[in-house]
Design a protein around this motif. Structure first.
Motif, PDB file in Angstrom:
ATOM      1  N   PRO A 291       0.818  -1.216   0.000  1.00  0.00           N
ATOM      2  CA  PRO A 291       0.000   0.000   0.000  1.00  0.00           C
ATOM      3  C   PRO A 291       0.855   1.271   0.000  1.00  0.00           C
ATOM      4  N   LEU A 292       0.403   2.281  -0.764  1.00  0.00           N
ATOM      5  CA  LEU A 292       1.146   3.540  -0.858  1.00  0.00           C
ATOM      6  C   LEU A 292       1.214   4.258   0.483  1.00  0.00           C
ATOM      7  N   ARG A 293       0.228   4.024   1.349  1.00  0.00           N
ATOM      8  CA  ARG A 293       0.255   4.687   2.650  1.00  0.00           C
ATOM      9  C   ARG A 293       1.454   4.232   3.476  1.00  0.00           C
ATOM     10  N   ILE A 294       2.024   3.062   3.109  1.00  0.00           N
ATOM     11  CA  ILE A 294       3.221   2.570   3.792  1.00  0.00           C
ATOM     12  C   ILE A 294       4.485   2.995   3.048  1.00  0.00           C
ATOM     13  N   THR A 295       4.514   2.772   1.730  1.00  0.00           N
ATOM     14  CA  THR A 295       5.742   3.056   0.981  1.00  0.00           C
ATOM     15  C   THR A 295       5.971   4.544   0.760  1.00  0.00           C
ATOM     16  N   ASP A 296       4.888   5.319   0.531  1.00  0.00           N
ATOM     17  CA  ASP A 296       5.055   6.719   0.161  1.00  0.00           C
ATOM     18  C   ASP A 296       4.684   7.693   1.268  1.00  0.00           C
ATOM     19  N   SER A 297       3.946   7.255   2.254  1.00  0.00           N
ATOM     20  CA  SER A 297       3.442   8.191   3.265  1.00  0.00           C
ATOM     21  C   SER A 297       3.828   7.781   4.677  1.00  0.00           C
ATOM     22  N   PRO A 359      19.712 -26.286   4.320  1.00  0.00           N
ATOM     23  CA  PRO A 359      18.697 -26.819   3.402  1.00  0.00           C
ATOM     24  C   PRO A 359      17.691 -27.772   4.038  1.00  0.00           C
ATOM     25  N   ARG A 360      18.105 -28.577   4.990  1.00  0.00           N
ATOM     26  CA  ARG A 360      17.171 -29.567   5.542  1.00  0.00           C
ATOM     27  C   ARG A 360      16.262 -28.978   6.629  1.00  0.00           C
ATOM     28  N   ASP A 361      16.428 -27.691   6.988  1.00  0.00           N
ATOM     29  CA  ASP A 361      15.568 -27.055   7.985  1.00  0.00           C
ATOM     30  C   ASP A 361      14.163 -26.827   7.449  1.00  0.00           C
ATOM     31  N   SER A 362      13.267 -26.439   8.340  1.00  0.00           N
ATOM     32  CA  SER A 362      11.904 -26.089   7.952  1.00  0.00           C
ATOM     33  C   SER A 362      11.402 -24.994   8.881  1.00  0.00           C
ATOM     34  N   GLY A 363      10.218 -24.439   8.553  1.00  0.00           N
ATOM     35  CA  GLY A 363       9.634 -23.395   9.383  1.00  0.00           C
ATOM     36  C   GLY A 363       9.848 -22.005   8.807  1.00  0.00           C
ATOM     37  N   GLN A 364       9.307 -21.017   9.506  1.00  0.00           N
ATOM     38  CA  GLN A 364       9.355 -19.645   9.007  1.00  0.00           C
ATOM     39  C   GLN A 364      10.743 -19.029   9.177  1.00  0.00           C
ATOM     40  N   LYS A 365      11.220 -18.395   8.118  1.00  0.00           N
ATOM     41  CA  LYS A 365      12.512 -17.720   8.107  1.00  0.00           C
ATOM     42  C   LYS A 365      12.309 -16.267   7.684  1.00  0.00           C
ATOM     43  N   ALA A 366      13.194 -15.399   8.152  1.00  0.00           N
ATOM     44  CA  ALA A 366      13.092 -13.966   7.852  1.00  0.00           C
ATOM     45  C   ALA A 366      14.333 -13.495   7.113  1.00  0.00           C
ATOM     46  N   ILE A 367      14.111 -12.699   6.072  1.00  0.00           N
ATOM     47  CA  ILE A 367      15.189 -12.059   5.321  1.00  0.00           C
ATOM     48  C   ILE A 367      15.002 -10.553   5.442  1.00  0.00           C
ATOM     49  N   ASN A 368      15.998  -9.864   5.926  1.00  0.00           N
ATOM     50  CA  ASN A 368      15.931  -8.418   6.127  1.00  0.00           C
ATOM     51  C   ASN A 368      15.945  -7.702   4.779  1.00  0.00           C
ATOM     52  N   VAL A 369      14.874  -6.961   4.467  1.00  0.00           N
ATOM     53  CA  VAL A 369      14.787  -6.228   3.202  1.00  0.00           C
ATOM     54  C   VAL A 369      14.552  -4.742   3.454  1.00  0.00           C
ATOM     55  N   LEU A 370      14.977  -4.246   4.623  1.00  0.00           N
ATOM     56  CA  LEU A 370      14.747  -2.845   4.963  1.00  0.00           C
ATOM     57  C   LEU A 370      15.377  -1.908   3.936  1.00  0.00           C
ATOM     58  N   GLY A 371      16.626  -2.185   3.547  1.00  0.00           N
ATOM     59  CA  GLY A 371      17.287  -1.321   2.569  1.00  0.00           C
ATOM     60  C   GLY A 371      16.540  -1.236   1.262  1.00  0.00           C
ATOM     61  N   LEU A 372      15.920  -2.345   0.857  1.00  0.00           N
ATOM     62  CA  LEU A 372      15.134  -2.351  -0.371  1.00  0.00           C
ATOM     63  C   LEU A 372      13.830  -1.581  -0.197  1.00  0.00           C
ATOM     64  N   ALA A 373      13.126  -1.833   0.909  1.00  0.00           N
ATOM     65  CA  ALA A 373      11.826  -1.193   1.134  1.00  0.00           C
ATOM     66  C   ALA A 373      11.940   0.330   1.176  1.00  0.00           C
ATOM     67  N   ARG A 374      13.040   0.831   1.686  1.00  0.00           N
ATOM     68  CA  ARG A 374      13.204   2.278   1.774  1.00  0.00           C
ATOM     69  C   ARG A 374      13.446   2.939   0.422  1.00  0.00           C
ATOM     70  N   TRP A 376      11.618   2.110  -2.268  1.00  0.00           N
ATOM     71  CA  TRP A 376      10.408   2.025  -3.072  1.00  0.00           C
ATOM     72  C   TRP A 376       9.754   3.387  -3.278  1.00  0.00           C
ATOM     73  N   ARG A 377       9.857   4.285  -2.299  1.00  0.00           N
ATOM     74  CA  ARG A 377       9.239   5.603  -2.430  1.00  0.00           C
ATOM     75  C   ARG A 377       9.811   6.365  -3.622  1.00  0.00           C
TER      76      ARG A 377
END
Length: 429
Positions: A291-297, A359-374, A376-377
């Motif tokens: 949503p633009l309210r997050i990326t632009d505002s 590779p043999r693990d499972s479950g939720q993993k997180a990748i930091n994409v803060l630099g990319l998200a900033r 987008w504006r």
């Protein structure tokens, strides 16, 4: 004070007191009310400000995995493996410009080579990582033919017993950084006498794996070495790998100088699945709709790509591997996703970090994409908000990672977790 003044003050004091109480009540109400439409409250009550907001959204509008990376001839290393249940590969090396003359004993005269001694194929090895303890045989075959040997099926058919021209048995964990495989003198002499070429194919006999540092744009690449029998100084003649395909551009000749053939490799992603790595390697592409309210505002202070990992049992499943982010830079006019991935920039250059997985693990993993998200504006509207992922040592090691895609059940789909501060304008009510 005169009676008149006291009378006047008593008449106005009551209304003024009422007005003061009303104003205080109005201010208090303004300070406690949540005014989503503006920033009037902070101007009246400086102690109140916008709060950070956390959200997890299914923002992935498109995701897919594409295979065949890296492009033919661009891998720094080649994997030579014989694990029939998971990975079986071969390697092809072309030496199209054989040296057929020399200067005997360092003199000025030039003489033709008629007989040779000490014919070897020298192949540098990548000695990092785990290496097996069981002996394996590296077999070399003559795969030259007048047929179209740029076709994989044609080359595979030439790996047969009557074309075996060399073999070396090694124990990977005790082998040095170079293989020195003896080749047939008779075959070599015939190639030189005919002013021909030598094209060889390598494969392993026995279960195991070697990582060949066979092609690194001229540094540490494989060579063919032989001695002219009549040269008493015994100075080896060294021929680097190289090929000349009629009518082909230089990049195609480069690609076919040294390359790998995969007989058994990674399975396709299948339904509800994204793959990063494997052999040949896959890359994953994700396009976001935030949503633009997050990326632009707003000001984004945290952004994570949440992926649910599926266990992989492909080779090297217990090893830790790195995943590198890629930032696509093309506009919506480029619809070929392979082209989009080829032109993507390394995310580490834009502040994105690598992430390590097992590779043999499972479950939720997180990748930091803060630099990319900033970023987008500031992106033009015709540049998609997207991210791609590739594995470390792509094409040089066979580990793979598997994740659920956007078509999986809701709880398993890729998501974005974002913490942001809504933009606040300083205005008076």
């Amino acid at each position: 004070m005169s009676e008149r003044v006291r009378w006047t003050w008593s008449r106005v004091r009551g209304p003024l007191l009422a007005l003061s109480l009303f104003t205080a009540s109005a201010v208090a109400a303004a300070c406690t009310e949540n005014l989503d439409g503006g920033a009037a409250c902070p101007s009246l009550c400086p102690e109140q400000s916008e709060q950070f907001r956390d959200t997890v959204i299914e923002a992935v509008a498109l995701d897919t995995s594409l295979g065949g990376f890296p492009a033919l001839g661009l891998a720094s290393n080649l994997v030579l493996a014989n694990r029939p249940d998971t990975l079986v590969t071969r390697a092809v090396m072309r030496f199209d410009q054989l040296i057929t003359a020399f200067s005997p004993n360092g003199g000025s005269a030039i003489d033709s080579i008629t007989t040779v001694d000490s014919v070897f194929l020298k192949v540098p090895l990548d000695t990092t990582g785990r290496r097996g303890a069981a002996p394996i045989a590296v077999q070399v075959y003559d795969v030259d033919t007048t047929a179209n040997d740029s076709t994989t099926s044609v080359v595979r058919a030439l790996f047969r017993a009557d074309r075996l021209i060399g073999q070396l048995t090694v124990t990977p964990n005790t082998t040095g950084d170079t293989l020195r495989i003896p080749l047939s003198r008779t075959v070599m002499q015939a190639k030189i006498a005919a002013k021909g070429r030598l094209r060889v194919g390598l494969r392993l006999s026995g279960p195991g794996q070697l990582r060949l540092r066979a092609f690194t744009l001229g540094i540490g690449s494989s060579t063919l070495q032989y001695d002219a029998a009549s040269d008493t100084l015994y100075r080896p003649i060294v021929v680097p790998a190289g090929t000349t395909i009629s009518g082909a551009p230089s990049d195609v000749n480069l690609a076919y100088s040294v390359y790998a053939i995969t007989d058994v490799g990674s399975l396709p992603p299948g339904p509800n699945t994204l793959v990063v790595g494997g052999y040949p390697a896959y890359r994953t592409y994700l396009r976001f709709n935030v949503p633009l309210r997050i990326t632009d505002s707003s000001t984004i202070v945290r952004a994570d790509l949440l992926l649910t990992q599926r266990p992989s049992r492909f080779t090297n499943a217990a090893d830790t591997v790195a995943v590198f982010p890629l930032v696509p830079t093309t506009t919506v006019d480029v619809t070929d996703l392979r082209r989009v991935l080829d032109l993507a920039a390394e995310g580490t250059l834009t502040g994105l970090d690598t992430t390590r997985f097992v590779p043999r693990d499972s479950g939720q993993k997180a990748i930091n994409v803060l630099g990319l998200a900033r970023t987008w504006r500031a992106l033009p509207t015709n540049v998609p908000r997207a991210l791609a992922l590739r594995i470390g040592l792509e094409g040089s090691q066979p580990a793979e990672l598997r994740f659920f895609s956007r078509t999986a059940p809701a709880a398993l789909r890729p998501k974005l977790r974002i913490t942001y501060l809504p933009k606040s304008e300083f205005v008076l009510p």
